[in-house]
Structures are given as C-alpha cells and as structure tokens.
Motif scaffolding. Structure first.
Motif, short mmCIF file in Angstrom:
data_model
loop_
_atom_site.label_atom_id
_atom_site.label_comp_id
_atom_site.label_asym_id
_atom_site.label_seq_id
_atom_site.Cartn_x
_atom_site.Cartn_y
_atom_site.Cartn_z
N ILE A 53 0.78 -1.28 -0.05
CA ILE A 53 0.07 0.03 -0.03
C ILE A 53 1.08 1.25 -0.01
CG2 ILE A 53 -0.26 -0.22 2.47
CD1 ILE A 53 -2.89 1.36 2.30
N GLY A 54 0.38 2.31 -0.63
CA GLY A 54 1.33 3.56 -0.76
C GLY A 54 0.36 4.68 -0.47
N VAL A 55 0.58 5.73 0.43
CA VAL A 55 -0.33 6.69 0.88
C VAL A 55 0.35 8.07 0.76
CG1 VAL A 55 -1.50 7.62 2.80
CG2 VAL A 55 -1.51 5.09 2.36
N SER A 56 -0.06 9.19 0.18
CA SER A 56 0.41 10.30 -0.13
C SER A 56 -0.75 11.41 -0.11
CB SER A 56 1.01 10.37 -1.31
OG SER A 56 1.80 11.62 -1.54
N GLY A 57 -0.29 12.40 0.81
CA GLY A 57 -1.21 13.51 0.85
C GLY A 57 -1.07 14.52 2.03
N SER A 58 -0.23 13.94 3.11
CA SER A 58 -0.13 14.58 4.31
C SER A 58 1.30 14.54 4.70
CB SER A 58 -0.80 14.35 5.46
OG SER A 58 -0.72 15.09 6.68
N SER A 59 1.80 14.89 5.90
CA SER A 59 3.16 14.74 6.45
C SER A 59 3.62 13.42 6.15
CB SER A 59 3.20 15.02 8.06
OG SER A 59 2.52 14.02 8.62
N VAL A 60 4.74 12.96 5.86
CA VAL A 60 5.21 11.59 5.89
C VAL A 60 4.99 10.55 7.14
CG1 VAL A 60 7.00 12.14 4.20
CG2 VAL A 60 7.72 11.94 6.74
N GLU A 61 4.56 11.40 8.32
CA GLU A 61 4.43 10.47 9.39
C GLU A 61 2.88 10.13 9.24
OE1 GLU A 61 5.92 13.25 9.66
OE2 GLU A 61 7.95 12.67 10.38
N ASN A 62 2.05 11.03 8.85
CA ASN A 62 0.69 10.64 8.64
C ASN A 62 0.36 9.68 7.38
OD1 ASN A 62 -0.32 12.06 10.88
ND2 ASN A 62 -0.64 14.07 9.60
N ASP A 63 1.15 9.77 6.30
CA ASP A 63 1.11 8.91 5.32
C ASP A 63 1.50 7.65 5.64
OD1 ASP A 63 0.65 11.28 3.94
OD2 ASP A 63 2.53 11.32 2.59
N ASN A 64 2.45 7.36 6.58
CA ASN A 64 2.87 6.15 6.93
C ASN A 64 1.89 5.52 7.85
OD1 ASN A 64 5.13 4.16 6.95
ND2 ASN A 64 5.24 4.69 9.36
N GLU A 65 1.53 6.58 8.76
CA GLU A 65 0.30 5.96 9.88
C GLU A 65 -0.91 5.25 9.10
OE1 GLU A 65 -0.47 7.64 14.14
OE2 GLU A 65 -1.69 8.79 12.58
N VAL A 66 -1.33 5.87 8.05
CA VAL A 66 -2.43 5.49 7.18
C VAL A 66 -2.16 4.16 6.68
CG1 VAL A 66 -3.86 6.08 5.17
CG2 VAL A 66 -3.42 7.95 7.00
N ALA A 67 -0.90 4.10 5.88
CA ALA A 67 -0.53 2.89 5.31
C ALA A 67 -0.58 1.77 6.02
CB ALA A 67 0.73 3.28 4.74
N MET A 68 0.24 2.02 7.39
CA MET A 68 0.15 0.84 8.41
C MET A 68 -1.22 0.34 8.62
SD MET A 68 3.62 0.36 9.13
CE MET A 68 3.54 -0.02 10.71
N ALA A 69 -2.00 1.46 8.81
CA ALA A 69 -3.44 1.04 9.22
C ALA A 69 -4.36 0.18 8.36
CB ALA A 69 -4.21 2.34 9.60
N GLY A 70 -3.81 0.62 6.95
CA GLY A 70 -4.44 -0.18 5.90
C GLY A 70 -3.72 -1.53 5.80
N ALA A 71 -2.36 -1.94 5.96
CA ALA A 71 -1.85 -3.17 5.85
C ALA A 71 -2.13 -4.02 7.05
CB ALA A 71 -0.31 -2.94 5.64
N ALA A 72 -2.58 -3.24 8.02
CA ALA A 72 -2.83 -4.24 9.44
C ALA A 72 -4.24 -5.13 9.19
CB ALA A 72 -2.92 -3.12 10.70
N VAL A 73 -4.90 -4.55 8.23
CA VAL A 73 -6.34 -5.41 8.14
C VAL A 73 -6.02 -6.59 7.65
CG1 VAL A 73 -8.22 -5.71 6.52
CG2 VAL A 73 -7.62 -3.25 7.66
N MET A 74 -4.84 -7.03 7.11
CA MET A 74 -4.86 -8.38 6.71
C MET A 74 -4.33 -9.29 7.65
SD MET A 74 -5.93 -8.31 3.53
CE MET A 74 -5.51 -10.11 3.40
N LEU A 75 -3.90 -8.76 8.83
CA LEU A 75 -3.26 -9.56 9.86
C LEU A 75 -4.30 -9.97 10.78
CD1 LEU A 75 0.04 -7.39 10.27
CD2 LEU A 75 -0.40 -9.65 8.92
N LYS A 76 -5.63 -9.27 10.95
CA LYS A 76 -6.52 -9.60 11.55
C LYS A 76 -7.10 -11.07 11.42
CE LYS A 76 -7.88 -4.88 12.47
NZ LYS A 76 -8.75 -3.77 12.03
#
Lengths: 162, 162, 162, 162
Positions: free
Chosen positions: C139-162
C-alpha cells in the motif's frame, strides 16, 4: 453518387460536424485565459523592472498549461522548468520553494522530484488564488536567480487578489 | 570580516551577478516574443471567427516554445498536440499535414512519430517565415477539425508576411 | 456464403471467443480485489480520523495497481506518489522509508530513485503481508506529512493480519 | 534547549503543521470520490453480469485519477490501458472509439496516440456527464473485447444521469 460514395460522404460529414462544433467543449477548470493573460502580463512587467529575462507559465486548477511566454533571450532550458514549477505549485498547493525545503537530503520528502514525470522544487512556482482563497491555478517562472524568479511569480499571482 | 566571511561574500556576490545580469542571455533565434504574440493574437481572432476553441503554440527557430494560449473550454488533450504540431513543423520546415502524407502505412516515413519524443503529423502545424522566406519559427494549433486547426495556423503565420 | 466470407466469419468468431471468454485470465498474484478494498477502506478511515486528505494505492504481489482512491481535495501531485510508494514497497519488500535511509547522499543506494521509471523512497509505502508472513502486495499513501502518510499505510496493511 | 535546538524545533514544528493541516487542500475539480465509487460499482456489476474481468478507472474533470479497481485475474496490461482510456475520453470529451475512427491510417487524426504521453483510441473510455450535461470526468475500462469494455464503461457513466 453511387451507394459507397454516399456512405463515405455521410461519414465524412459527420466527422466534420463532430469537430467543427463545440459539442465537446468542457467546462473551464479554474483560471480563465483572460485571467491567466493578466497574470502573465504582471509577471512580465515585474521581470522588465528587474531587468531579467524570464519564461512564465500559468496552469489551471487541473494543472494543465493555460498560458506561456518566453521573453527574448531567456534561457531555453527554463521553458520546461517554468512549466514544471507551475505544475508543482498546483500539485501541492504551495510555493515550490516551500516544497524544496522538505525535499533536501535527510528531509522528509527527499527526491520527491522523481514523481509526476519530474517536479521542480526550488523557488519560482506559486499557487494562484482568487479573493476567496480558492486555488484556481499556479504560475511558474524561470530565467534568473531563484529570488528573482519567485518575486516575478508572486507579482503575477498577486493580480488575482486585486 | 574574517577570511571565511570574505570568501563567502565573494561567492554570494558572484552568484548574484551570475544570475541577475543577462550575461548568459542567448542571442535570439528567430521569432521574437512580440512577433509570436502577434501570431497568437491573429490565430485566436481566426478561431473566434470560426467559433472554435483552440490551443495555440508558437516555437522559435530552435523549436523551443515561445508563446502558448489555451482558449477557455478547449480540449485538455490538445495542449500537448498544439505544442507537438509546432515543433514538428519546425523540425522539418513543412506543414505537419505534408509530413503526415509521407508517414502513412507503406509510405517512406511511416511511424516517424516515434522520433523526437513524439511528433504529430496531421494538419495544424505550419512553419512561420519572414518576408524574405526564412523560417523563423512555427505555429501549432489543436482543438477542432484538422481543417479548422490548419486554417487558424495559416492565419497566425500570415501575420509575419504583412 | 462464398469462401472469403466464410474465412472472415471464422476469424471474427475466433476473435470474439478470444476476448469474451476468460481463456486468458491470469491466476491471481497475491492480494485479491476484496482484500485490497478492505485495505483501502481501513486506510481511508484512518485518514478521516486524522483529518487528512489522502491518495491511497494498493498493488498486488506483481506490483500491479489493484485499487486506488483519491479523497476529495487531496493533492493532485500525490496520485503518482501514492502509486510509486506502493510499487516501491513491493519492489523491495520493505517500507519505503527504510529504503530511503539507504538512498541518502553517501549511502549505498543513493539515487536508486532513477530506476524502475521513478521510485519514491520516503515514508508512506509498506508491504502488505498475510498472516503467514507472505508479502501479497503493498500500500502507498500520499497527501499529508510522511508521518501521517505512513500511519495511514500501516493502518491499511494491518487489516490483513486480523 | 540551546539556540540552535530551538530554531530546529521551530522549523520542524512549522513543517509538521504545514502538512498535517489541510491548509493546502485544493477545491475539488469535477467528480467526487463518492460519485466515482458509484460509477466504479455500477461498471463492476455490469462486468460481473457479462462474466468478464475488467480494469476500471475514473478520472476527474482535470483528467486526474480518482478511483481504480482491477478485478481478480484481469489482464495486467489493461491497468495502463484503462487509465489511458479514461484520460483520453476526458482530454477530448468524447468516447475513445469515436476518436479512434479519426485516428486510422489515412484519416485526419492518424497517430494522435503519440501525444499526451500515450493515448488509447479504441472503445472503452467515455466521458462522465452530470444531469446538466457538464463533463465532470471520464471512465476507462479494459479487459475484454472492446464491445464489452465499452458496454461496461457506459454502464458506469450512466449512474451519474439517474
């Protein structure tokens, strides 16, 4: 006319109508050509006052080129830079120099220039806003020092706030 | 000032001079901005008479973009086509439609469009000549039928022969 | 039907079958569209919680775009960055920020961004793994600070581990 | 904190604010993400009815990617084709197949595909209009026969007219 000729004629006629009418004209996206021309004129006047030779590009809210001029004798390599500065400023709705601070080695957006077919992240590109603060396009200027480029871009964008 | 500061000052001064003066301004190659603006204005007037919405690009004798306007509502995809038509016309010093005849399947220049980062070889691009017959640039027009595009381009180029 | 017509008919029929059937459908490579949609939805929910406007891209195990959304008002320049972040994360099976550390001046992979038609090596792209640890996409996320981008990407990827 | 640390902190804080706020969000250009998602869903439902595997792309009025899905097993090569079909349809405000008729050998727009970084001019891309007839974006579909691609694109675009 035989049958084939008639069919061909009908097809050609349809095609002619297809393009000659403005049936496919899209609504405008952001800045108009009249506005863009005023922005370019103000920027050029500033460059003349500076004694610099500039390439000046204006894109609309969709980051599509709307107006461009290259002053006589201005750098050839600055054609593309001016256009990329304008696009970059609209892509991220901020002055290109602001983005450039973040794109230095060790900074958060290092090498962001590799995206979008090439960005320019040093000063000289600024968003164009209307009086209500909406971004309606951007201007990019290249041909002198980045300070001069930026000053000319600012002078151009300022026209829309009057 | 200590030694380091002096060196820094000298460097900054040199850089300032480097860019603020026109020491690097190139002699102009062909059409001037004033001439290009007159060409664009004549082309735009023709388009308005036609009731069409055009993208109009002018390049100089070096095939470098010199002036560009997109009329409100004109095709977004025609920005690039207008510029490529102008460049193509100057690259080969002939109307783009003339080149296009040679670029058809089975003809000598089939798929010449693959060169130069993409050419456009249908009508709408014409060389701009001065009164002595020298090619000083080219105009490219896109936004309507190729007949209309070409007519607008011809109207623009004609200005330089008056 | 004469012979020519029969041959033509047979050819047309073959072509029709060629495309209308799924004879050429590829076995899926990694993440499915349903899974990618869940990843995008979780990422978008995180962005909404942050109050940010994001471009969100998901690629499969072959680094091919599988799902994409741009939130209203998100940076236009981030479309390409989000896609490139996702591809970069899958190309090297690591978070883009991790790669970026190695791509700084003086570091082993300096200017790796020149490869693959342009990489993005700052944070916001992360591999997507299944519960067994296999990389099934990114997943790739862009639109805010790199910290926010990364946090959003992590939240997305985490779904597959549930 | 010493002076240097304070300055650094202030700079970092400014940068964080710069990106975490939506201060730079641009107004939307044409179709919204909710609308684009509805268009994609309708197109996908049509593809499922056909039994085809499609790549479906939606661009906004600025020809910028807004939403994309690739159905499981759909051609990898169709990712780019679907996106290019959507852009082409918006660039010229007409179905891609209509443009393709004009782009055949011997026809007025032969090899127009060389412009704009690559166009796709066979069927499967159509403009998306709102109820008042304004073009607000376009949809591009690729993965089956051009007839099926076009039918799916039409089904997607039709949602905005309900």
């Amino acid at each position: 006319m035989n049958y084939q000729a008639k069919v061909l004629f009908a097809v050609m006629l349809s095609l002619a109508m297809l393009f000659s009418a403005n049936a496919f004209a899209g609504g405008n996206v952001g800045i108009t050509l009249d506005q863009a021309s005023a922005v370019v004129a103000a920027a050029k006047a500033k460059a003349e006052k500076q004694g610099t030779l500039m390439n000046i590009a204006v894109v609309d809210a969709g980051a599509n080129l709307t107006a461009f001029v290259r002053m006589d004798g201005a750098f050839l390599g600055s054609v593309d830079i001016a256009i990329k500065k304008a696009k970059t400023a609209r892509f991220f709705n901020m002055p290109t120099g602001k983005l450039g601070e973040l794109a230095q080695p060790g900074k958060p957006l290092f090498n962001i220039e590799f995206s979008n077919g090439g960005l320019i992240t040093f000063p000289g590109g600024v968003p164009i806003k209307d009086k209500t603060g909406n971004v309606i396009g951007a201007i990019g200027v290249s041909g002198s020092s980045v300070e001069n480029d930026n000053e000319v871009a600012m002078a151009g964008a300022a026209v829309m706030l009057k």
